[in-house]
Write a protein that holds these residues in place. Structure first.
Motif, PDB file in Angstrom:
ATOM      1  N   ASN A 134      40.492   2.599 -19.381  1.00  0.00           N
ATOM      2  CA  ASN A 134      39.295   1.291 -19.626  1.00  0.00           C
ATOM      3  C   ASN A 134      39.287   1.264 -18.630  1.00  0.00           C
ATOM      4  N   LEU A 135      39.565   2.464 -17.289  1.00  0.00           N
ATOM      5  CA  LEU A 135      39.967   2.299 -15.889  1.00  0.00           C
ATOM      6  C   LEU A 135      39.735   3.495 -14.852  1.00  0.00           C
ATOM      7  N   PRO A 136      38.348   3.549 -14.407  1.00  0.00           N
ATOM      8  CA  PRO A 136      37.828   4.863 -13.886  1.00  0.00           C
ATOM      9  C   PRO A 136      39.345   5.252 -13.040  1.00  0.00           C
ATOM     10  N   ALA A 137      39.686   6.892 -12.540  1.00  0.00           N
ATOM     11  CA  ALA A 137      39.832   7.250 -11.570  1.00  0.00           C
ATOM     12  C   ALA A 137      40.039   6.668 -10.032  1.00  0.00           C
ATOM     13  N   LEU A 141      49.742   4.661 -10.319  1.00  0.00           N
ATOM     14  CA  LEU A 141      50.048   5.919 -11.061  1.00  0.00           C
ATOM     15  C   LEU A 141      49.445   6.989 -11.317  1.00  0.00           C
ATOM     16  N   ALA A 142      50.683   8.627 -10.948  1.00  0.00           N
ATOM     17  CA  ALA A 142      50.011   9.685 -10.536  1.00  0.00           C
ATOM     18  C   ALA A 142      49.621  10.226 -12.112  1.00  0.00           C
ATOM     19  N   ALA A 154      40.487  14.635 -16.740  1.00  0.00           N
ATOM     20  CA  ALA A 154      40.362  13.048 -15.723  1.00  0.00           C
ATOM     21  C   ALA A 154      40.008  11.779 -16.885  1.00  0.00           C
ATOM     22  N   GLU A 155      38.442  12.699 -17.578  1.00  0.00           N
ATOM     23  CA  GLU A 155      37.951  11.527 -17.950  1.00  0.00           C
ATOM     24  C   GLU A 155      37.904  10.649 -19.514  1.00  0.00           C
ATOM     25  N   GLY A 159      45.993  -2.753  -9.889  1.00  0.00           N
ATOM     26  CA  GLY A 159      47.074  -1.221 -10.550  1.00  0.00           C
ATOM     27  C   GLY A 159      45.673  -0.522 -10.763  1.00  0.00           C
ATOM     28  N   THR A 160      46.522   0.934 -10.023  1.00  0.00           N
ATOM     29  CA  THR A 160      45.324   2.487  -9.974  1.00  0.00           C
ATOM     30  C   THR A 160      46.031   3.386 -10.283  1.00  0.00           C
TER      31      THR A 160
END
Ligand code: UDX
Ligand code: UDX
Length: 483
Positions: free
Chosen positions: A390-393, A373-374, A382-383, A412-413
């Protein structure tokens, strides 16, 4: 009975409600000193930032209102005790999230901060102090606040240190909607004041009378005021679940939900507002307040009433999962390794607030399915997105290079997209989840040229023009539209 006009106000809680509300009171009542206090030092520092574009709450028009009164009669501070001691009136505007454990978990409000504030007011107040509940609270919370304040009154009297402090408790729920908070505060449909002490009610009414017509200031008993806030939000949320349920039926039958909303909204008994079908309601209040109502109904032995209101929340959750799964279905049953552009993460336009944002659940479901996902939002950091998902970029992949390792493994990212061009490059689909005005004027043929085809647009907010999308060679799903 104390009838002196209010000269000094303290508001505990410098959040989305406390900050804008106090800024407008200070702006409209230059003779009243207004101190907004908060435990969170970073938040107070941001309210004091000389650069008004750095305020912790993004709200159109707020910078101008704060700019006019900050340093004159509006102060932001972490010195809670002192602000209480010098105030004639203390507003409690702290958060009351849904309890996550213990009795009433998942439904009842966690009142620990409200209780802590009441104790702090009891400890620090001097003379007669009017305590105003601004936080949305379960019915009869004022009783608990009163009990805490009265206990301290007795204790102080026992210690015989001069005249003990005395208190009046009022309920003054906030009806502002984020994104339009300043207009809602400056021209409210009504101001509601609940209480038993007529002098205290008139003291608070006297503040609002500086800019609100007398007939819009409603006075009720404490419990009616508290229950009215929950009921108003439950009714508003119920309209959204109702129209979203009809949207699903429209998609199945060939009707168009916008036409249905227009047709029913022209009936004055129904009215045209709050009939916009979308990805479900978000925000800090609707879900929490309905669950509060549900908890109260169970508590008072009314399970049928509880079930009725709970279904409004169920339908909302279902709508969000429904949108995520139809995206997967339209993209040939899998989004694993596919790039999708998410436009909008805030729970509505014109706010940086993401609490209960529909984007959280929809993006979460797609990440579960292995999507890449963008995510673009003009105001959300972003933070904040990383915390919500619950997932870092991850770092943005090179659109020219092949699939990333994560994409190949089906993991997934997501990454923050600085602009729309970056978001849509190489994407199989664009999902519009917040109705930011800039998403209404996109260059769809330019976007189509950057995407991988066959490419889709999923418009959950009815912001695009269907003919433009189709002539750009894109497939379109719009909420409540059979297509
Ligand atoms: C809150 C409630 O969530 C809502 O139910 C109510 O109607 C109004 O107040 P909001 O202003 O949006 O809404 O919450 P938030 O932005 O979280 O602000 C609350 C602030 O209170 C935070 O800045 C927090 O640091 C502060 N706080 C909390 C205190 O200063 N002291 C406390 O003991 C607890
Ligand atoms: C709400 C109430 O409106 C306000 O009176 C109360 O004090 C706090 O809760 P808020 O949550 O800030 O305000 O925004 P609101 O405009 O009510 O929107 C709530 C959610 O409903 C948003 O996610 C919005 O996108 C959604 N919504 C609203 C719809 O899906 N359709 C609509 O027609 C209207």
């Amino acid at each position: 009975m104390n009838t002196a006009p209010i000269r000094s106000i303290c508001c505990i809680g410098a959040g989305y409600v406390g900050g804008p509300t106090m800024a407008v009171i200070a702006d409209r009542c230059p003779e009243i000193q207004v101190k907004v206090v908060d435990l969170n030092e970073a938040r107070i520092a941001a309210w004091n930032d000389p650069d008004l574009s750095c305020l912790p709450v993004y709200e159109p028009g707020l910078d101008a209102v704060v700019g006019r009164s900050r340093g004159r009669n509006l102060q932001f501070s972490t010195d809670v005790d002192r602000a209480i001691a010098t105030a004639d009136m203390v507003f409690i505007s702290v958060n009351t999230p849904t309890k996550t454990k213990g009795l009433g978990a998942g439904q009842a409000s966690d009142l620990r901060w409200v209780e802590a504030c009441a104790r702090q007011v009891a400890k620090c107040a001097r003379g007669h102090t009017i305590v105003v509940e601004k936080s949305t609270l379960p019915v009869r919370t004022a009783e608990a606040v009163k009990a805490i304040l009265e206990a301290s009154q007795l204790a102080e009297a026992g210690e015989q240190k001069g005249p003990p402090p005395s208190f009046s408790v009022l309920s003054n729920p906030e009806f502002l909607a984020e994104g339009t908070a300043i207009a809602d505060l400056e021209q409210p449909d009504r101001v509601l004041i609940g209480g038993e002490d007529a002098a205290a009610i008139e003291a608070l009414a006297g503040i609002y009378q500086q800019w609100v017509p007398q007939e819009r200031i409603l006075r009720t008993n404490l419990w009616s005021s508290e229950l009215s806030k929950l009921t108003a939000n439950a009714f508003l949320a119920q309209r959204i679940s109702s129209i979203n349920s009809v949207a699903a039926l429209c998609e199945a039958t060939g009707a168009d939900v916008r036409e249905v909303a227009l047709a029913i909204g022209t009936d004055r008994r129904i009215g045209s507002r709050f009939l916009q079908s979308g990805p479900g309601f978000g925000g800090s209040c609707f879900k929490k307040d309905i669950l509060n109502l549900v908890y109260l109904c169970h508590h008072f032995g009314l399970p049928e009433v509880a079930e009725y209101w709970e279904s409004v929340v169920h339908l909302n959750t279902w709508q969000q999962h429904r949108i995520a799964s139809l995206v997967v279905r339209k993209l040939f049953g899998t989004v694993s390794g596919k790039r999708l552009a998410i436009l909008g993460f805030a729970f509505k336009a014109d706010t940086n607030d993401t609490r209960e944002a529909p984007a959280i659940r929809i993006a979460g479901d797609l990440l579960e399915e292995g999507a890449q996902l963008a995510i673009h939002d003009p105001k959300v950091s972003a933070e904040q997105i990383a915390r919500d998902l619950n997932l870092p970029a991850s770092s943005a992949p090179d659109a020219e290079a092949g699939p990333t390792r994560a994409a190949l493994s089906g993991e997934g990212t997501w990454w923050p997209a600085a602009n729309i061009t970056d978001a849509v490059r190489g994407a199989d689909a664009v999902l519009i989840l917040t109705e930011w005005s800039q998403y209404r004027q996109l260059d769809w043929s330019g976007i189509a040229a950057l995407m991988r085809h066959p490419a889709w647009v999923f418009d959950a907010r009815s912001v695009v023009d269907p003919a433009t999308i189709r002539s750009a060679g894109l497939s379109l799903w719009r909420v409540g539209d059979a297509g």
